[in-house]
Design an enzyme around this catalytic site. Sequence first.
Site, PDB file in Angstrom:
ATOM      1  N   HIS A   1     -11.392  -7.102  -3.176  1.00 36.10           N
ATOM      2  CA  HIS A   1     -10.709  -6.495  -2.013  1.00 36.10           C
ATOM      3  C   HIS A   1     -11.449  -6.904  -0.741  1.00 36.10           C
ATOM      4  O   HIS A   1     -12.573  -7.399  -0.790  1.00 36.10           O
ATOM      5  CB  HIS A   1     -10.718  -4.970  -2.139  1.00 36.10           C
ATOM      6  CG  HIS A   1      -9.685  -4.463  -3.079  1.00 36.10           C
ATOM      7  ND1 HIS A   1      -8.570  -3.786  -2.668  1.00 36.10           N
ATOM      8  CD2 HIS A   1      -9.585  -4.568  -4.430  1.00 36.10           C
ATOM      9  CE1 HIS A   1      -7.831  -3.483  -3.715  1.00 36.10           C
ATOM     10  NE2 HIS A   1      -8.428  -3.942  -4.805  1.00 36.10           N
TER      11      HIS A   1
ATOM     12  N   GLU B   1     -10.991   0.580  -9.637  1.00 35.78           N
ATOM     13  CA  GLU B   1     -12.120   0.117  -8.812  1.00 35.78           C
ATOM     14  C   GLU B   1     -13.383   0.905  -9.128  1.00 35.78           C
ATOM     15  O   GLU B   1     -13.337   2.113  -9.323  1.00 35.78           O
ATOM     16  CB  GLU B   1     -11.769   0.267  -7.317  1.00 35.78           C
ATOM     17  CG  GLU B   1     -12.903  -0.165  -6.391  1.00 35.78           C
ATOM     18  CD  GLU B   1     -12.482  -0.259  -4.907  1.00 35.78           C
ATOM     19  OE1 GLU B   1     -11.309  -0.545  -4.638  1.00 35.78           O
ATOM     20  OE2 GLU B   1     -13.348  -0.028  -4.054  1.00 35.78           O
TER      21      GLU B   1
ATOM     22  N   ASP C   1      -4.992  -8.940   3.545  1.00 34.12           N
ATOM     23  CA  ASP C   1      -4.063  -8.223   4.408  1.00 34.12           C
ATOM     24  C   ASP C   1      -4.361  -8.546   5.872  1.00 34.12           C
ATOM     25  O   ASP C   1      -3.511  -9.007   6.623  1.00 34.12           O
ATOM     26  CB  ASP C   1      -4.178  -6.709   4.154  1.00 34.12           C
ATOM     27  CG  ASP C   1      -3.109  -5.910   4.884  1.00 34.12           C
ATOM     28  OD1 ASP C   1      -2.346  -6.502   5.675  1.00 34.12           O
ATOM     29  OD2 ASP C   1      -3.026  -4.690   4.682  1.00 34.12           O
ATOM     30  N   SER C   2      -5.616  -8.344   6.275  1.00 37.44           N
ATOM     31  CA  SER C   2      -5.968  -8.480   7.699  1.00 37.44           C
ATOM     32  C   SER C   2      -5.643  -9.858   8.271  1.00 37.44           C
ATOM     33  O   SER C   2      -5.195  -9.968   9.415  1.00 37.44           O
ATOM     34  CB  SER C   2      -7.456  -8.179   7.901  1.00 37.44           C
ATOM     35  OG  SER C   2      -7.719  -6.843   7.544  1.00 37.44           O
TER      36      SER C   2
ATOM     37  N   ASP D   1      -6.978   3.739  -7.335  1.00 41.47           N
ATOM     38  CA  ASP D   1      -8.258   3.671  -6.626  1.00 41.47           C
ATOM     39  C   ASP D   1      -8.887   5.060  -6.578  1.00 41.47           C
ATOM     40  O   ASP D   1      -8.628   5.855  -5.689  1.00 41.47           O
ATOM     41  CB  ASP D   1      -8.039   3.129  -5.214  1.00 41.47           C
ATOM     42  CG  ASP D   1      -9.353   3.023  -4.443  1.00 41.47           C
ATOM     43  OD1 ASP D   1     -10.408   3.405  -4.996  1.00 41.47           O
ATOM     44  OD2 ASP D   1      -9.326   2.579  -3.285  1.00 41.47           O
TER      45      ASP D   1
ATOM     46  N   ASP E   1      -0.951  -1.265  -4.042  1.00 42.02           N
ATOM     47  CA  ASP E   1      -2.335  -1.480  -3.598  1.00 42.02           C
ATOM     48  C   ASP E   1      -2.958  -0.121  -3.236  1.00 42.02           C
ATOM     49  O   ASP E   1      -2.356   0.658  -2.489  1.00 42.02           O
ATOM     50  CB  ASP E   1      -2.271  -2.397  -2.354  1.00 42.02           C
ATOM     51  CG  ASP E   1      -3.632  -2.872  -1.896  1.00 42.02           C
ATOM     52  OD1 ASP E   1      -4.531  -3.000  -2.735  1.00 42.02           O
ATOM     53  OD2 ASP E   1      -3.775  -3.127  -0.686  1.00 42.02           O
TER      54      ASP E   1
ATOM     55  N   ASN F   1      -7.576 -10.245  -2.523  1.00 39.73           N
ATOM     56  CA  ASN F   1      -6.670  -9.472  -1.654  1.00 39.73           C
ATOM     57  C   ASN F   1      -6.807  -9.849  -0.195  1.00 39.73           C
ATOM     58  O   ASN F   1      -7.918  -9.833   0.355  1.00 39.73           O
ATOM     59  CB  ASN F   1      -7.016  -7.979  -1.759  1.00 39.73           C
ATOM     60  CG  ASN F   1      -6.599  -7.365  -3.060  1.00 39.73           C
ATOM     61  OD1 ASN F   1      -6.335  -8.066  -4.030  1.00 39.73           O
ATOM     62  ND2 ASN F   1      -6.540  -6.050  -3.083  1.00 39.73           N
TER      63      ASN F   1
ATOM     64  N   SER G   1       0.848  -1.197   0.000  1.00 40.61           N
ATOM     65  CA  SER G   1       0.000   0.000   0.000  1.00 40.61           C
ATOM     66  C   SER G   1       0.881   1.243   0.000  1.00 40.61           C
ATOM     67  O   SER G   1       2.087   1.153   0.269  1.00 40.61           O
ATOM     68  CB  SER G   1      -0.895   0.013   1.244  1.00 40.61           C
ATOM     69  OG  SER G   1      -0.091   0.188   2.401  1.00 40.61           O
TER      70      SER G   1
ATOM     71  N   ALA H   1     -11.027  -9.232   1.401  1.00 43.94           N
ATOM     72  CA  ALA H   1     -11.441 -10.635   1.301  1.00 43.94           C
ATOM     73  C   ALA H   1     -10.846 -11.530   2.382  1.00 43.94           C
ATOM     74  O   ALA H   1     -10.815 -12.742   2.234  1.00 43.94           O
ATOM     75  CB  ALA H   1     -11.079 -11.170  -0.088  1.00 43.94           C
TER      76      ALA H   1
HETATM   77  P1  13P Z   1      -8.634  -7.311   4.138  1.00 46.06           P
HETATM   78  O1  13P Z   1      -8.635  -6.176   5.105  1.00 46.06           O
HETATM   79  O2  13P Z   1      -9.932  -8.034   4.118  1.00 46.06           O
HETATM   80  O3  13P Z   1      -7.470  -8.236   4.339  1.00 46.06           O
HETATM   81  O4  13P Z   1      -8.474  -6.672   2.667  1.00 46.06           O
HETATM   82  C1  13P Z   1      -7.205  -6.410   2.143  1.00 46.06           C
HETATM   83  C2  13P Z   1      -7.271  -5.606   0.899  1.00 46.06           C
HETATM   84  O5  13P Z   1      -8.281  -5.440   0.244  1.00 46.06           O
HETATM   85  C3  13P Z   1      -6.005  -5.004   0.456  1.00 46.06           C
HETATM   86  O6  13P Z   1      -6.197  -4.177  -0.652  1.00 46.06           O
HETATM   87  O1  G3H Z   2      -6.662  -2.486   1.585  1.00 48.46           O
HETATM   88  C1  G3H Z   2      -5.799  -1.871   2.209  1.00 48.46           C
HETATM   89  C2  G3H Z   2      -4.708  -2.554   2.899  1.00 48.46           C
HETATM   90  O2  G3H Z   2      -5.187  -3.340   3.941  1.00 48.46           O
HETATM   91  C3  G3H Z   2      -3.597  -1.617   3.266  1.00 48.46           C
HETATM   92  O3  G3H Z   2      -3.792  -0.879   4.428  1.00 48.46           O
HETATM   93  O4  G3H Z   2      -2.803   1.435   4.155  1.00 48.46           O
HETATM   94  O5  G3H Z   2      -2.915   0.314   6.406  1.00 48.46           O
HETATM   95  O6  G3H Z   2      -1.314  -0.488   4.671  1.00 48.46           O
HETATM   96  P1  G3H Z   2      -2.667   0.160   4.943  1.00 48.46           P
HETATM   97 ZN    ZN Z   3      -8.157  -3.249  -0.658  1.00 51.04          ZN
END
Ligand code: 13P
Ligand code: G3H
Ligand code: ZN
Length: 316
Positions: A216, A139, A261-262, A109, A87, A259, A55, A218
């Site tokens: 996203h 998007e 991340d969490s 985005d 991202d 995608n 990101s 996901a």
């Molecule tokens: P999550 O927060 O569900 O992992 O989504 C991540 C994401 O969309 C990164 O662009």
């Molecule tokens: O979809 C977004 C990502 O989870 C990135 O988040 O800007 O905190 O790195 P961040």
């Molecule tokens: Zn995202």
Amino acid sequence: MNYEQFGLVNTKNMFLDANAGGYAVGAFNFYNMETFAAILAAARTTRSPVILAVSESALKYMGDKMLMSMIRGAGIQPNEQIALHLDHGHSFDACAHAIDLGFSSVMIDASQMPFDKNVELSARVAEYAHKHNVSVEAELGTLAGFEDEKTNSPAESFTHPDQAAEFVSRTNIDSLAVAIGTSHGAYKRKSNNETLRFDILEKIDKLMPNFPIVLHGASCIPDVLVDIINQNGGALKNAHGIPIDQLRHTAEMNVCKINVDSDNRMAFTAAIRETLNQNPEMFNPREYLNAAKSAVYENTVGEIINIMGSVNKVVS
Ligand code: 13P
Ligand code: G3H
Ligand code: ZN
């Protein structure tokens, strides 16, 4: 710097193969050496194509030179099918900067902008990116969750299939992120009883057969990770994600990129909390960071197998 110098590939062939094979390519966010090494190792052991997602804020956190040195140091080969992706790029400059650094894919985005402005900015990024053979994602629609928090947007708005077709033809983008009920972060607004809007995916596929769609927000937010965090001093209340079977179903449809991340943030945090809690004498960061790295590796391998379905799709 061109991305080919880093052994990276763009997402074109990845998505063609994913569409034909009924699987998705995982886009996993990273922000330090541990998460980078874990995700790359997961891609390599599963022989899976993977998108390494950074990101804007993660790029700022790592720094341009540190990030690109890590990428170079990993010795990535083109036949491994690894893409480096920006991202949620929020401006032309952010995307152009990533491309100039050596990213092989960018997301612009502009989903919060009015339709015509989103078209204009996404088309401008696509034109610049394509000159460098870089893939572009944009998007349409608004996800609930962090996009709301950041922008105070009132609510989720699902992607409209007709608008999606017009958007793609006017922008010349390579993949489209859609809003079908997912949301960013650990607190997805959907309960486990609600289903994603598969009908929107179906309508989009009728209008644009096999066009690569991106999901996203996901993460599935595994209960086991929430429990470990909460049992070791954390306080995550009512954290729930998208059920795995629903994600898998989208991958069998026209979704080519999912995608996450969490989930890895949770795996990382759960491992650190548990390790430190069980070892109060520990103060060597390498020890608890190693546990965190392993947890991200395990989670990523599991999601590549159970959600993406992309194991052994790297053919060399
Ligand atoms: P999550 O927060 O569900 O992992 O989504 C991540 C994401 O969309 C990164 O662009
Ligand atoms: O979809 C977004 C990502 O989870 C990135 O988040 O800007 O905190 O790195 P961040
Ligand atoms: Zn995202």
